[in-house]
Design an enzyme around this catalytic site. Structure first.
Site: not given
Length: 710
Positions: A106, A197, A344-345
């Protein structure tokens, strides 16, 4: 036992030129595991290799800084801003490929979300000067968390509003980074255009107030992203996968990105040459609970409807994320709403999840309990870790067990005393290592305090169920209703004893704590779970006896869903409850009771409430308690319990009171090594696990169990 086959989730997939063995992707996460100089070393290589070994289709390495150290958002961030980073990335790619997974990187520029720039005194790159925050969310942080965060290291923030030349530099940085990713052997790149971002801040109409060709209408605000996409495609060619991560919306942010913006942006990105869209979301960072309402949501599948809308608007694959259960992801892929699921988690909790699903063993997947230990660690600049999986983030410090039992050099006889999470996990691990294990539990069922924790916070219950299933399927001999003594243990002749008997929960010396309407946390736990004790029956009489009889007749002490429903209808507590103690137990009790129609107030001497709760979960819980009318009083003094009120002096020196029909004292828990010391004195080799060595909650129980077993 689940009979789901996960045919869609486990089917091969394709992103542009990239073939994947299944539809499960490791979502890009900043995990703070790179070296201090931005290189990929052993820690991050081992972290991602374990995910590849676990069977995912694609490992996506998070937040690789294209302009590093400029634009950096964490001290252990991966860098890709110079050719010197290629060897480390190449070693990572080789490790991932070794196990049949593909690797993407990424590409990231922090922009306004670049605390590393702020700490170093570098100008922060932004499309325009940002608005001042309306609220300081660090009011809900503990003082020690603030000390570990970037904040104290930042004296002044200087902003650099990007010129047209600066924008050309950024575009070139992204393109050069993509070329480095390709040279390192990666299979693709994801452009991070979300989460506030740099690229995301250009797209957001709330943030971007420019009046040139990069501001105003959406086509202008997306222009920098489209230039990045085109530049990368020109640099890497058509045979290298490249896609974008986009915010589907900005939650709670007036005038922010909407789903209509996201759909149009996705179409423009597709036209510019992207091979897929990763759908995410962002939020107003000034609202604490929203930190668990967008990209890392508390609500299951909350981003799926938005992903489906974007999928309908484009002709390229869509990758969805955000607490998506495997069954749900499988169904949504089958329905054509999405193409891939980024986890993810779940993969932090169990990197072996894909292999276990493929083997037809979904019940063996170690569940995430959505406690936010992982992301809260990043907020305080620590590296990622997991409450239920002690190996996550520590892969290089101990051997990570693969699936199946591990042979051990010498089979030992081990007795584990205490059937809470620490005891069950220690017994499970020791059994898997080939030892002979006996588990002693003094109550009539396994679970310990995790049973009540699961009732108060339902996300804990899958862990309780998993531990019970693992013990049931093991060779561990379980003896319930059994109190351990030195004499009894001698008859078992153990080589070692693991003591996991939990904390001591004594009533602290508060004035009025001996009044009949005052309960300890243990009193309430027994009352709600239908357990009895002589002390509790003196307080509630018929209520406890009735609850115990109902529990014995219906088995409701083992059925937490039944208990959740039952306690909504019936509980022998008054309408006004004061809780003395504002750490994890006190605040979760406040949530539990307010949901059941009680007027609740919480008071504690501590300067800030919520110790024991992870930062991100605490920010949600405190705001929700305030919204539900729970009064919260930290920094109190002279707390005194009366017959109808709890009186105290607030932090400003003013006398205050909470009206109370009942008072619950959720304080006084401490480690209890009495049995461990007694057994050591009797000559046994003793290891301690869990809260008996100091209150550490679920993470402490699981981590100390792993240490004891190792």
């Amino acid at each position: 036992m689940s009979s789901h086959t996960f045919a869609h989730l486990l089917s091969p997939g394709r992103i542009g030129p990239l073939d994947l063995r299944n539809r499960i992707i490791v979502t890009a996460m900043g995990v703070n595991l790179a070296e201090a100089d931005g290189t990929c070393g052993e820690r991050i290589r081992a972290f991602h290799e374990e995910q590849a070994r676990g069977g995912v289709g694609l490992v996506n390495v998070g937040v690789a800084g294209v302009a590093w150290p400029t634009g950096g958002n964490e001290p252990g961030q991966v860098a890709i801003s110079d050719d010197r980073f290629i060897p480390g990335l190449a070693a990572l790619a080789e490790a991932v490929h070794r196990h049949g997974a593909k690797l993407s990187i990424q590409l990231h520029h922090g922009g306004f979300g670049a605390p590393e720039d702020m700490k170093a005194g570098r100008p922060v790159w932004v499309p325009c000067y940002p608005e001042a925050p309306k609220k300081d969310i660090t009011e809900m942080w503990l003082l020690e968390e603030i000390a570990k965060s970037p904040g104290p290291q930042i004296s002044k923030v200087e902003f650099r509003v990007l010129t047209a030349e600066d924008i050309r530099t950024v575009v070139q940085q992204f393109a050069a980074a993509a070329v480095r990713a390709k040279r390192a052997g990666a299979d693709g790149v994801e452009i991070h255009a979300g989460h506030g971002y740099l690229l995301s801040s250009f797209i957001s109409p709330r943030f971007n107030k420019r009046t040139d060709e990069y501001g105003g209408p959406l086509e202008n605000r997306v222009r920098i992203l489209l230039e990045v996409v085109r530049a990368i495609r020109a640099a890497v060619g058509p045979g290298f996968a490249m896609w974008c991560k986009l915010d589907s919306r900005e939650v709670g942010k007036d005038g922010g990105i909407t789903i209509e913006d996201a759909k149009r942006a996705a179409q423009m990105v597709e036209e510019a040459g992207a091979d897929a869209i990763t759908v995410t979301a962002y939020h107003d960072v000034g609202q604490g609970k929203l930190h668990s309402a967008s990209h890392t949501p508390q609500e299951p599948g909350v981003n799926l409807p938005f992903a489906a809308q974007i999928k309908a608007a484009v002709g390229i694959p869509v990758i969805a994320s955000g607490r998506i259960e495997p069954e749900v992801g499988d169904a949504r892929i089958g329905a054509g709403d999405i193409d891939f699921v980024a986890m993810g988690r779940k993969l932090l909790a169990d990197p072996q999840l894909p292999r276990k699903l493929a083997a037809g063993k979904p019940d063996d997947v170690l569940p995430c309990i959505y406690c936010y230990t992982c992301i809260s660690a990043i907020y305080t600049q620590e590296h990622v870790r997991c409450a239920v999986n002690p190996e996550t983030g520590f892969e290089t410090l101990r051997a990570v067990p693969s699936s199946g039992a591990q042979a051990t050099a010498r089979r030992r006889v081990v007795v584990v005393v205490g059937g809470g999470p620490g005891g069950m996990e220690a017994a499970r691990r020791l059994d898997a290592a080939g030892h002979q294990v006996t588990l002693l539990e003094r109550s009539e069922q396994l679970g310990g305090t995790l049973r009540f924790a699961s009732l108060a916070y339902a996300a804990n219950e899958p862990l309780l169920d998993w531990l019970r299933r693992q013990i049931e399927a093991s060779h561990v001999e379980v003896r319930l209703d059994t109190t351990a003594t030195a004499g009894m243990l001698r008859s078992l002749a153990p080589d070692a004893v693991v003591v996991a008997t939990g904390a001591r929960r004594s009533m602290p010396p508060l004035p009025g704590s001996d009044l009949p309407h005052v309960f300890s946390g243990d009193d309430l736990r027994r009352l709600v779970l239908g357990e009895s004790s002589e002390a509790l029956e003196k307080k509630t009489g018929w209520a406890t006896r009735l609850a115990t009889k109902i529990g014995a007749a219906t088995g409701m002490t083992a059925n937490l869903e039944f208990l959740r429903k039952a306690t909504h209808q019936w509980m022998p507590l008054g309408k006004r409850i004061a809780i003395v103690g504002g750490e994890l137990v006190g605040l979760e009790l406040a949530e539990f009771l307010s949901e059941r129609g009680r007027a609740v107030g919480v008071v504690d001497e501590v300067p800030r409430l919520g110790a024991g709760l992870t930062l991100v979960r605490r920010m949600r819980l405190i705001e929700e308690l305030q919204e539900h009318g729970v009064s919260l009083h930290a920094g109190a003094a002279e707390i005194t319990i009366g017959r109808e009120q709890v009186c105290f002096t607030d932090r400003n020196g003013h006398a205050q009171a909470i009206d109370a029909d009942h008072v619950i004292v959720a304080k006084g828990a401490s480690g209890d090594l009495a049995l461990a010391d007694e057994l050591r004195a009797a000559g046994f080799s003793v290891h301690t696990v869990g809260d008996c060595r100091g209150v550490g909650y679920i993470e402490g129980a699981m981590r100390s169990a792993a240490e004891a077993a190792a």
